[in-house]
Scaffold this motif. Structure first.
Motif, PDB file in Angstrom:
ATOM      1  N   SER A 146       0.849  -1.257  -0.079  1.00 29.06           N
ATOM      2  CA  SER A 146       0.079   0.019  -0.093  1.00 29.06           C
ATOM      3  C   SER A 146       0.785   1.263   0.181  1.00 29.06           C
ATOM      4  N   SER A 147       0.412   2.192  -0.525  1.00 29.05           N
ATOM      5  CA  SER A 147       1.072   3.707  -0.601  1.00 29.05           C
ATOM      6  C   SER A 147       0.437   4.490   0.496  1.00 29.05           C
ATOM      7  N   ASP A 148      -0.455   4.018   1.153  1.00 21.67           N
ATOM      8  CA  ASP A 148      -1.222   5.151   2.077  1.00 21.67           C
ATOM      9  C   ASP A 148      -1.613   4.158   3.482  1.00 21.67           C
ATOM     10  N   GLY A 149      -1.324   2.981   3.473  1.00 21.26           N
ATOM     11  CA  GLY A 149      -1.693   2.083   4.555  1.00 21.26           C
ATOM     12  C   GLY A 149      -3.218   2.065   4.960  1.00 21.26           C
ATOM     13  N   LYS A 150      -3.804   2.108   3.832  1.00 20.37           N
ATOM     14  CA  LYS A 150      -5.213   2.156   4.087  1.00 20.37           C
ATOM     15  C   LYS A 150      -5.840   1.154   2.841  1.00 20.37           C
ATOM     16  N   LYS A 151      -5.321   1.368   1.592  1.00 14.67           N
ATOM     17  CA  LYS A 151      -5.840   0.544   0.526  1.00 14.67           C
ATOM     18  C   LYS A 151      -4.542  -0.241   0.210  1.00 14.67           C
ATOM     19  N   PHE A 152      -4.969  -1.688   0.197  1.00 16.63           N
ATOM     20  CA  PHE A 152      -3.668  -2.738  -0.171  1.00 16.63           C
ATOM     21  C   PHE A 152      -4.112  -3.593  -1.230  1.00 16.63           C
ATOM     22  N   VAL A 153      -3.125  -4.119  -1.891  1.00 15.75           N
ATOM     23  CA  VAL A 153      -3.434  -4.899  -2.979  1.00 15.75           C
ATOM     24  C   VAL A 153      -2.399  -6.072  -3.050  1.00 15.75           C
ATOM     25  N   SER A 154      -2.930  -7.177  -3.532  1.00 15.51           N
ATOM     26  CA  SER A 154      -1.925  -8.373  -3.633  1.00 15.51           C
ATOM     27  C   SER A 154      -0.650  -7.962  -4.141  1.00 15.51           C
ATOM     28  N   ALA A 155       0.531  -8.588  -3.563  1.00 18.70           N
ATOM     29  CA  ALA A 155       1.766  -7.957  -4.055  1.00 18.70           C
ATOM     30  C   ALA A 155       2.616  -8.976  -4.617  1.00 18.70           C
ATOM     31  N   ALA A 169       6.187 -10.791  -4.304  1.00 18.66           N
ATOM     32  CA  ALA A 169       7.193 -10.925  -3.335  1.00 18.66           C
ATOM     33  C   ALA A 169       8.350 -11.914  -3.704  1.00 18.66           C
ATOM     34  N   THR A 170       9.663 -11.559  -3.712  1.00 17.70           N
ATOM     35  CA  THR A 170      10.777 -12.282  -4.193  1.00 17.70           C
ATOM     36  C   THR A 170      11.749 -12.392  -3.116  1.00 17.70           C
ATOM     37  N   ILE A 171      12.179 -13.647  -3.120  1.00 17.43           N
ATOM     38  CA  ILE A 171      13.153 -13.817  -2.045  1.00 17.43           C
ATOM     39  C   ILE A 171      14.832 -13.492  -2.624  1.00 17.43           C
ATOM     40  N   ASN A 172      15.404 -12.660  -1.846  1.00 19.36           N
ATOM     41  CA  ASN A 172      16.877 -12.156  -2.334  1.00 19.36           C
ATOM     42  C   ASN A 172      17.851 -13.007  -1.890  1.00 19.36           C
ATOM     43  N   PRO A 173      19.083 -12.874  -2.514  1.00 17.71           N
ATOM     44  CA  PRO A 173      20.459 -13.771  -2.226  1.00 17.71           C
ATOM     45  C   PRO A 173      20.710 -13.427  -0.723  1.00 17.71           C
ATOM     46  N   ASP A 174      20.509 -12.304  -0.263  1.00 20.91           N
ATOM     47  CA  ASP A 174      20.878 -11.890   0.989  1.00 20.91           C
ATOM     48  C   ASP A 174      19.681 -12.348   2.380  1.00 20.91           C
ATOM     49  N   ASN A 175      18.601 -13.079   1.662  1.00 25.90           N
ATOM     50  CA  ASN A 175      17.677 -13.595   2.538  1.00 25.90           C
ATOM     51  C   ASN A 175      16.722 -12.502   3.169  1.00 25.90           C
ATOM     52  N   THR A 176      16.628 -11.442   2.273  1.00 22.48           N
ATOM     53  CA  THR A 176      15.639 -10.442   2.459  1.00 22.48           C
ATOM     54  C   THR A 176      14.669 -10.725   1.407  1.00 22.48           C
ATOM     55  N   VAL A 177      13.285 -10.344   1.640  1.00 21.95           N
ATOM     56  CA  VAL A 177      12.232 -10.413   0.413  1.00 21.95           C
ATOM     57  C   VAL A 177      11.787  -8.969   0.151  1.00 21.95           C
ATOM     58  N   THR A 178      11.940  -8.774  -1.272  1.00 23.52           N
ATOM     59  CA  THR A 178      11.293  -7.502  -1.899  1.00 23.52           C
ATOM     60  C   THR A 178      10.082  -7.678  -2.531  1.00 23.52           C
ATOM     61  N   VAL A 179       9.186  -6.801  -2.157  1.00 21.58           N
ATOM     62  CA  VAL A 179       7.641  -6.733  -2.290  1.00 21.58           C
ATOM     63  C   VAL A 179       7.368  -5.457  -3.100  1.00 21.58           C
ATOM     64  N   SER A 180       6.756  -5.779  -4.159  1.00 25.79           N
ATOM     65  CA  SER A 180       6.192  -4.702  -5.127  1.00 25.79           C
ATOM     66  C   SER A 180       4.831  -4.948  -5.711  1.00 25.79           C
ATOM     67  N   HIS A 181       4.241  -3.956  -6.403  1.00 29.05           N
ATOM     68  CA  HIS A 181       2.949  -4.127  -7.489  1.00 29.05           C
ATOM     69  C   HIS A 181       3.152  -3.062  -8.394  1.00 29.05           C
ATOM     70  N   PRO A 182       2.988  -3.367  -9.827  1.00 25.49           N
ATOM     71  CA  PRO A 182       3.295  -2.482 -10.772  1.00 25.49           C
ATOM     72  C   PRO A 182       2.165  -1.357 -10.904  1.00 25.49           C
ATOM     73  N   ASN A 183       1.344  -1.177 -10.032  1.00 25.70           N
ATOM     74  CA  ASN A 183       0.198  -0.212 -10.014  1.00 25.70           C
ATOM     75  C   ASN A 183       0.448   0.629  -8.566  1.00 25.70           C
ATOM     76  N   VAL A 184       1.310   0.085  -7.797  1.00 24.15           N
ATOM     77  CA  VAL A 184       1.422   1.109  -6.721  1.00 24.15           C
ATOM     78  C   VAL A 184       2.794   1.748  -6.714  1.00 24.15           C
ATOM     79  N   LYS A 185       2.716   3.039  -6.643  1.00 21.97           N
ATOM     80  CA  LYS A 185       4.036   4.101  -6.767  1.00 21.97           C
ATOM     81  C   LYS A 185       4.113   4.507  -5.370  1.00 21.97           C
ATOM     82  N   LYS A 186       5.489   4.757  -5.022  1.00 24.45           N
ATOM     83  CA  LYS A 186       5.841   5.164  -3.809  1.00 24.45           C
ATOM     84  C   LYS A 186       5.165   4.296  -2.678  1.00 24.45           C
ATOM     85  N   PRO A 187       5.297   3.005  -2.591  1.00 18.55           N
ATOM     86  CA  PRO A 187       4.815   2.192  -1.654  1.00 18.55           C
ATOM     87  C   PRO A 187       5.217   2.642  -0.070  1.00 18.55           C
ATOM     88  N   ARG A 188       4.554   2.415   0.775  1.00 18.19           N
ATOM     89  CA  ARG A 188       5.038   2.804   2.287  1.00 18.19           C
ATOM     90  C   ARG A 188       5.087   1.700   3.166  1.00 18.19           C
TER      91      ARG A 188
END
Length: 669
Positions: free
Chosen positions: A609-618, A620-639
């Motif tokens: 979500s970009s505002d903490g109110k409206k959430f969309v399914s995202a 999620a990818t596991i990175n080599p350093d065992n972190t997870v990166t989350v995104s959605h093409p239609n969500v700009k400036k996610p928070r």
């Protein structure tokens, strides 16, 4: 006789009375120990263990165990305490405590690892009501696991007395003990090869504020709502407790009369028999409640109902079902004078159970069938709860309605809500009541750590829970006042499980908020950790019966963090996020070295979500350093990222090599 002589005699009598009174009070305080210092007790090994009690004021007290002897003097109020030197050997030992006029010997004392288990009903939930109970009870033979249950009591003043008794684990001692505590302790006992002591102090339905001292909550202005009226209310509560306990013998008599038992008063009179003359009984239809049949709407007790049905030939001499729907609270059902089924305090989920009893062909062998039901209600509104279409007899696919036909009824023993024997709910939930009655009196007893399974009763006020839980942990540690190296003893929290309607969407739900408060507390307060059970709940039952895995997951935390075993203790635990410039968020976790999806090759259950109110399914990818990166093409400036944020989240699969699920979280916190 002169007035002078009379005055002297009166003075002598008064003086003698005062002297006798004082002597009686002193004698009444001859050597006494708290219940937890008793036969079969387990002392924390390699640890200075406090022993305390009451004696006559200023009386000398001596304690002897394992080659060590200690002497102290009781204070002016008769209170005394001795700290035993650490004991390395297992034992068994005898602990002898003496004063000038009395000696008490405690037998079969051993040393090991002591853990306190507390909370509400899911911690109280017994072994005999858990999964695979029959086998668990059969196998419960552990002489070196010692268990102690603190008897429930609410207090609003300082108390010394409480009840309880130490036992070794046997099939006879374990059935009513906390299942979570037992399965936790059993795992430690096996893996550490050492005795384990389990002190259980919990009470179903209690909120967190009941387990925290008033003085501790005073330190945090955020908790003012729970204590603002405490000085006045606590005096009233203390009076109610005193009144209740004064009437307890009467309650016990009532409870003995109204519980499910074979030879009840109604059975003795033949209420259940086909040939009983019920012509002077009143008539009703089902479903019906006590309050509809009695002039006092607050009536509780026993209600007998009976009806006689002409059985069709295709039903006769057949095994048929009697369906009575849900009954509040308990019942015993009879057919043609024979008991065919009952649901009582021993029945799991009795308040939600639809009564279905089988009538054998050997009983259903006459043209008429007399059905009699003894209904017991011990608080609030009792009677038949289900609709009329749930009340029938059935053979194969054919049902015969028995709800709308005439039922004769008669009340047996009755009592009003003013004198029912169940402890008042408002008192059970009262601020600091359980703490004063069940925690403070045992607090000097040396422990290794504590287990906490609670939160359901605070879900309506989840925004306060982190402050409440933090206050509880810090105040318990201060109260125990253990040596510096054990002052912040381990405190292991069970996070609320999945419950209610399944959902694969983001929900702003009170249970999510409370889980989040538990997660945040485990990260913020030193030497705490979180047992995640988001995968082993029951959508329709707030008391899931799989307590084995709850105990195991707590044990993994203790084995790794407290006993330094080389294991991963839990699934991934979110700690913080990094907001990236490419409209994505990277998530960081504890226990992330072997992070993976539990099923499939992609992560699921993430929302962004970009505002903490409206959430969309995202994505999620596991990175080599065992972190997870989350995104959605239609969500700009996610928070914000949410994971598993629903009362009963579905399609969540983040885990590690433990296959224990990651805790749900909201990354903005």
């Amino acid at each position: 006789m002169t007035m002078k002589h009379v005055t002297r005699q009166l003075f002598s009598i008064v003086f003698l009375f005062i002297l006798l009174t004082l002597s009686t009070n002193v004698l009444a305080q001859s050597l006494k120990l708290p219940a937890i210092i008793s036969d079969h007790m387990l002392l924390q090994r390699n640890f200075p263990c406090p022993i305390w009690g009451i004696a006559s004021p200023n009386q000398q007290v001596t304690a002897t165990i394992a080659g060590q002897t200690h002497t102290t003097k009781a204070n002016s109020e008769g209170q005394w305490r001795i700290n035993l030197n650490p004991i390395t050997d297992k034992g068994p030992f005898k602990l002898t405590i003496k004063t000038g006029d009395k000696s008490i010997t405690i037998n079969d004392v051993i040393t090991g690892e002591n853990w306190l288990a507390s909370g509400q009903s899911n911690m109280e939930w017994s072994v005999k009501r858990s999964n695979n109970a029959e086998q668990e009870l059969k196998n419960a033979q552990y002489p070196d696991i010692r268990i102690f249950t603190v008897t429930k009591q609410i207090r609003h003043n300082k108390t010394f007395d409480f009840k309880g008794q130490w036992h070794s684990v046997t099939p006879d001692s374990i059935p009513n003990f906390s299942a979570v505590a037992y399965f936790f302790g059993r795992k430690l006992h096996k893996d550490l090869n050492t005795p384990v002591g389990l002190i259980h102090a919990s009470w179903g339905g209690t909120p967190a504020q009941a387990w925290i001292s008033y003085h501790a909550m005073k330190k945090n202005p955020r908790l003012n709502k729970f204590i603002k009226n405490y000085p006045t209310e606590s005096k009233k509560w203390a009076d109610v407790v005193a009144t209740y306990e004064a009437n307890k013998p009467q309650y016990d008599i009532i409870n003995a009369r109204v519980k499910n038992q074979e030879n009840t008063e109604g059975v003795t009179k033949g209420y259940h028999k086909p040939d009983f003359d019920d012509s002077d009984w009143k008539t009703t239809r089902l479903p019906v409640k006590f309050s509809q049949l009695h002039e006092n709407p607050d009536i509780n007790g026993i209600l007998w109902l009976r009806t006689t049905i002409k059985i069709p030939t295709n039903f006769r001499n057949k095994k048929i079902k009697l369906r009575l729907g849900i009954i509040d609270d308990y019942d015993m059902a009879y057919a043609n004078g024979k008991l065919i089924g009952q649901s009582g305090t021993e029945t799991i989920g009795v308040s939600r159970k639809r009564r279905v009893y089988m009538i054998p062909a050997s009983i259903n062998n006459k043209p008429n069938l007399t059905i009699a039901v003894r209904v017991l209600d011990n608080q609030r509104t009792g009677g038949f709860i289900s609709k009329s279409n749930d009340i029938n007899i059935q053979y194969a696919d054919t049902k015969i309605d028995i709800a709308k036909r005439p039922w004769k009824y008669k009340f047996g023993h009755t009592f009003t809500k003013e004198i029912y024997g169940r402890f008042p709910r408002f008192l059970r939930n009262s601020t600091s009541g359980a703490y004063n009655g069940m925690i403070d009196p045992i607090s000097p007893y040396a422990i290794k750590g504590a287990l906490w399974y609670q939160g359901e009763s605070n879900s309506g006020d989840a925004k306060y829970y982190q402050a409440l839980l933090t206050s509880l942990i810090t105040s318990w540690r201060e109260k125990w006042d253990q040596p510096q190296n054990a002052k912040n003893f381990p405190f292991l929290i069970v996070q609320l499980t999945n419950f209610r309607s399944p959902s694969d969407k983001y929900q702003k739900h009170s249970w999510c908020e409370l889980r989040e408060a538990q997660r945040l507390t485990s990260l913020a307060v030193p030497n705490t950790n979180l047992a995640v059970i988001i995968d082993i709940g029951n959508a329709k039952d707030i008391h899931p019966h799989n307590k084995q895995d709850v105990g195991l997951r707590l044990a993994y935390l203790a084995l790794a963090d407290t006993y330094n075993k080389p294991i991963t203790p839990a699934g991934p635990l979110f700690t913080h996020q990094t907001i990236n410039r490419n409209n994505s968020i990277t998530l960081h976790f504890k226990y992330a070295d072997t992070i993976k999806p539990l099923s499939g090759d992609k992560l699921s259950g993430f929302f962004i979500s970009s505002d903490g109110k409206k959430f969309v399914s995202a994505n999620a990818t596991i990175n080599p350093d065992n972190t997870v990166t989350v995104s959605h093409p239609n969500v700009k400036k996610p928070r914000v990222v949410a994971y598993g944020y629903a009362s009963n989240p579905q399609k969540i699969n983040l885990t590690n090599d433990t296959n224990i699920p990651a805790s749900p979280f909201l990354s903005s916190n």
